[in-house]
Design a protein around this motif. Structure first.
Motif, mmCIF file in Angstrom:
data_model
loop_
_atom_site.group_PDB
_atom_site.id
_atom_site.type_symbol
_atom_site.label_atom_id
_atom_site.label_comp_id
_atom_site.label_asym_id
_atom_site.label_seq_id
_atom_site.Cartn_x
_atom_site.Cartn_y
_atom_site.Cartn_z
ATOM 1 N N GLU A 93 23.469 -9.362 14.121
ATOM 2 C CA GLU A 93 23.914 -9.590 12.747
ATOM 3 C C GLU A 93 22.714 -9.685 11.801
ATOM 4 O OE1 GLU A 93 26.297 -13.080 12.938
ATOM 5 O OE2 GLU A 93 28.039 -12.061 13.824
ATOM 6 N N ILE A 94 21.648 -10.328 12.255
ATOM 7 C CA ILE A 94 20.429 -10.417 11.452
ATOM 8 C C ILE A 94 19.858 -9.025 11.210
ATOM 9 C CG2 ILE A 94 18.027 -11.221 11.461
ATOM 10 C CD1 ILE A 94 19.021 -13.667 13.088
ATOM 11 N N ASP A 95 19.730 -8.247 12.268
ATOM 12 C CA ASP A 95 19.154 -6.908 12.159
ATOM 13 C C ASP A 95 20.016 -6.003 11.279
ATOM 14 O OD1 ASP A 95 16.989 -5.130 13.141
ATOM 15 O OD2 ASP A 95 18.661 -3.993 13.985
ATOM 16 N N ALA A 96 21.326 -6.134 11.417
ATOM 17 C CA ALA A 96 22.235 -5.326 10.591
ATOM 18 C C ALA A 96 22.097 -5.694 9.114
ATOM 19 C CB ALA A 96 23.677 -5.519 11.055
ATOM 20 N N GLY A 97 21.878 -6.961 8.823
ATOM 21 C CA GLY A 97 21.691 -7.389 7.440
ATOM 22 C C GLY A 97 20.429 -6.813 6.822
ATOM 23 N N VAL A 98 19.356 -6.755 7.619
ATOM 24 C CA VAL A 98 18.109 -6.145 7.138
ATOM 25 C C VAL A 98 18.317 -4.656 6.891
ATOM 26 C CG1 VAL A 98 15.714 -5.607 7.724
ATOM 27 C CG2 VAL A 98 16.653 -7.865 8.265
ATOM 28 N N ALA A 99 19.010 -3.991 7.811
ATOM 29 C CA ALA A 99 19.275 -2.556 7.676
ATOM 30 C C ALA A 99 20.104 -2.276 6.420
ATOM 31 C CB ALA A 99 19.990 -2.027 8.915
ATOM 32 N N ALA A 100 21.081 -3.131 6.135
ATOM 33 C CA ALA A 100 21.922 -2.948 4.953
ATOM 34 C C ALA A 100 21.097 -3.074 3.676
ATOM 35 C CB ALA A 100 23.056 -3.960 4.957
ATOM 36 N N ARG A 142 17.355 -16.080 8.349
ATOM 37 C CA ARG A 142 17.521 -15.687 6.950
ATOM 38 C C ARG A 142 16.723 -14.433 6.588
ATOM 39 N NH1 ARG A 142 17.174 -20.583 2.832
ATOM 40 N NH2 ARG A 142 15.455 -21.358 4.131
ATOM 41 N N MET A 143 16.314 -13.677 7.590
ATOM 42 C CA MET A 143 15.596 -12.431 7.316
ATOM 43 C C MET A 143 16.423 -11.423 6.500
ATOM 44 S SD MET A 143 13.472 -12.103 10.893
ATOM 45 C CE MET A 143 13.053 -10.391 10.661
ATOM 46 N N PRO A 144 17.752 -11.334 6.684
ATOM 47 C CA PRO A 144 18.520 -10.452 5.803
ATOM 48 C C PRO A 144 18.416 -10.865 4.327
ATOM 49 C CG PRO A 144 19.796 -10.954 7.756
ATOM 50 C CD PRO A 144 18.595 -11.843 7.787
ATOM 51 N N GLU A 145 18.441 -12.164 4.068
ATOM 52 C CA GLU A 145 18.288 -12.642 2.693
ATOM 53 C C GLU A 145 16.900 -12.316 2.164
ATOM 54 O OE1 GLU A 145 18.638 -16.819 0.113
ATOM 55 O OE2 GLU A 145 19.304 -16.764 2.211
ATOM 56 N N ALA A 146 15.886 -12.452 3.038
ATOM 57 C CA ALA A 146 14.523 -12.087 2.650
ATOM 58 C C ALA A 146 14.443 -10.601 2.314
ATOM 59 C CB ALA A 146 13.556 -12.428 3.778
ATOM 60 N N ALA A 147 15.096 -9.778 3.135
ATOM 61 C CA ALA A 147 15.092 -8.331 2.882
ATOM 62 C C ALA A 147 15.769 -8.013 1.554
ATOM 63 C CB ALA A 147 15.786 -7.603 4.034
ATOM 64 N N ARG A 148 16.832 -8.739 1.224
ATOM 65 C CA ARG A 148 17.516 -8.498 -0.059
ATOM 66 C C ARG A 148 16.633 -8.892 -1.239
ATOM 67 N NH1 ARG A 148 21.972 -10.198 3.132
ATOM 68 N NH2 ARG A 148 21.810 -12.378 2.439
ATOM 69 N N LEU A 149 15.878 -9.983 -1.101
ATOM 70 C CA LEU A 149 14.956 -10.386 -2.162
ATOM 71 C C LEU A 149 13.873 -9.331 -2.360
ATOM 72 C CD1 LEU A 149 14.490 -14.188 -1.365
ATOM 73 C CD2 LEU A 149 15.411 -13.238 -3.490
ATOM 74 N N LEU A 150 13.325 -8.831 -1.259
ATOM 75 C CA LEU A 150 12.294 -7.795 -1.348
ATOM 76 C C LEU A 150 12.862 -6.506 -1.941
ATOM 77 C CD1 LEU A 150 10.523 -8.307 2.106
ATOM 78 C CD2 LEU A 150 9.697 -9.048 -0.146
ATOM 79 N N ALA A 151 14.083 -6.161 -1.528
ATOM 80 C CA ALA A 151 14.714 -4.942 -2.043
ATOM 81 C C ALA A 151 14.963 -5.051 -3.543
ATOM 82 C CB ALA A 151 16.025 -4.684 -1.306
ATOM 83 N N ARG A 152 15.414 -6.226 -3.989
ATOM 84 C CA ARG A 152 15.659 -6.423 -5.423
ATOM 85 C C ARG A 152 14.361 -6.309 -6.205
ATOM 86 N NH1 ARG A 152 18.174 -12.046 -7.350
ATOM 87 N NH2 ARG A 152 16.010 -12.683 -7.064
ATOM 88 N N CYS A 153 13.290 -6.815 -5.608
ATOM 89 C CA CYS A 153 11.984 -6.714 -6.257
ATOM 90 C C CYS A 153 11.539 -5.264 -6.373
ATOM 91 C CB CYS A 153 10.955 -7.513 -5.462
ATOM 92 S SG CYS A 153 9.254 -7.239 -6.004
#
Length: 289
Positions: free
Chosen positions: A149-156, A267-278
């Motif tokens: 689930e964590i990895d899928a969140g990063v991929a999304a 919380r790596m998916p949330e981190a990935a979303r923050l980086l993506a938004r940036c």
């Protein structure tokens, strides 16, 4: 019949073998008669991983930086992870203490008879391995599902980025020094999965201290940093002319956001979303420079 009874008596007299053995990041194998029910965690990423596995209830104490999920904020605080309050930890009667490999408290705790499991993730692979080890320790059978689930969140998060947000050259300052997030760190790996290009040489390691002049020469497209690390960026020698500062492509993260970004774990998916938004809207995340 006598031989059978004698054999049974002999077997009963033998010490009971440990039912559970877990090898930590030091290569030390720690044995338990049962899965520990009283756990002290001295690293925020380990605290969050225990809770992500659904076992928050086993935590009886945490380090002072563990603040997520909200339920852990009411737990006894036992000092910092690197130099914990040993007496406070022992007073909680833990069956195991989860600690960073870099902590100075492991040997002291073990000398007092406290079982210690040293785990410290630096990369995405480390985060996965630590989650699996904790799943083994806590006898959670679906730790792999949690990781998927964590990895899928990063991929999304990566898939959400438009082509225009890819191949940007990025400098991420994790703390003053300055120290940067290199490609070998979990942050660097997240940036790579998002299609960004890190200006730091991989050979410098996960979080190298760099010369500020290096950033001037590299002239990144985007600069990322925490609010507290980014005071006076434009006043650094030569930085006012950086294209990232001239174009306003600077992302300054709040303390809560930095907690998410700097903890390799659930919380790596949330981190990935923050980086993506940036990467997609860097000027929209600029607070102050």
């Amino acid at each position: 019949m006598r031989k059978t009874l004698a054999l049974l008596a002999l077997l009963l007299a033998l010490p009971v073998a440990a039912q559970l053995q877990v090898t930590d990041d030091r290569g030390v194998t720690v044995s338990f008669a049962r899965s520990p029910q009283r756990v002290v965690s001295l690293l925020p990423s380990l605290t969050e991983s225990v809770c992500a596995l659904g076992e928050c209830r086993r935590l009886v104490g945490v380090d002072r930086f563990s603040n997520f999920p909200a339920t852990v904020r009411d737990l006894p605080k036992v000092g910092g992870g690197i130099d914990p309050n040993i007496e406070a930890v022992v007073a909680l009667r833990p069956e195991v203490v989860l600690i960073a490999t870099s902590s100075r408290g492991a040997q002291r705790l073990e000398s007092l008879g406290v079982k210690v499991l040293a785990l410290e993730p630096h990369t995405s692979a480390d985060a996965r391995r630590v989650l699996e080890r904790l799943g083994q320790l806590l006898e959670v059978p679906d730790a792999q599902r949690v990781w998927r689930e964590i990895d899928a969140g990063v991929a999304a998060a990566a898939q959400s980025l438009p082509p225009s947000a890819r191949n940007l050259r990025v400098y991420y300052e994790v703390s003053r020094g300055p120290y940067a997030a290199g490609p070998a760190s979990f942050l660097g790996e997240l940036l790579q999965r998002l299609g960004a290009r890190n200006i730091i040489d991989p050979e410098l390691g996960p979080f190298p201290q760099i010369n500020p002049e290096f950033v001037v020469r590299a002239d990144p497209d985007v600069i990322m940093a925490g609010d507290s690390e980014a005071q006076g960026l434009a006043q650094r020698p030569g930085w006012a002319g950086l294209r990232a500062l001239r174009s306003g492509r600077v992302c300054l993260f709040s303390p809560d956001e930095s907690d998410v970004l700097l903890r390799p774990g659930p919380r790596m998916p949330e981190a990935a979303r923050l980086l993506a938004r940036c990467l997609a809207h860097p000027s929209g995340m600029k607070r102050r420079g």
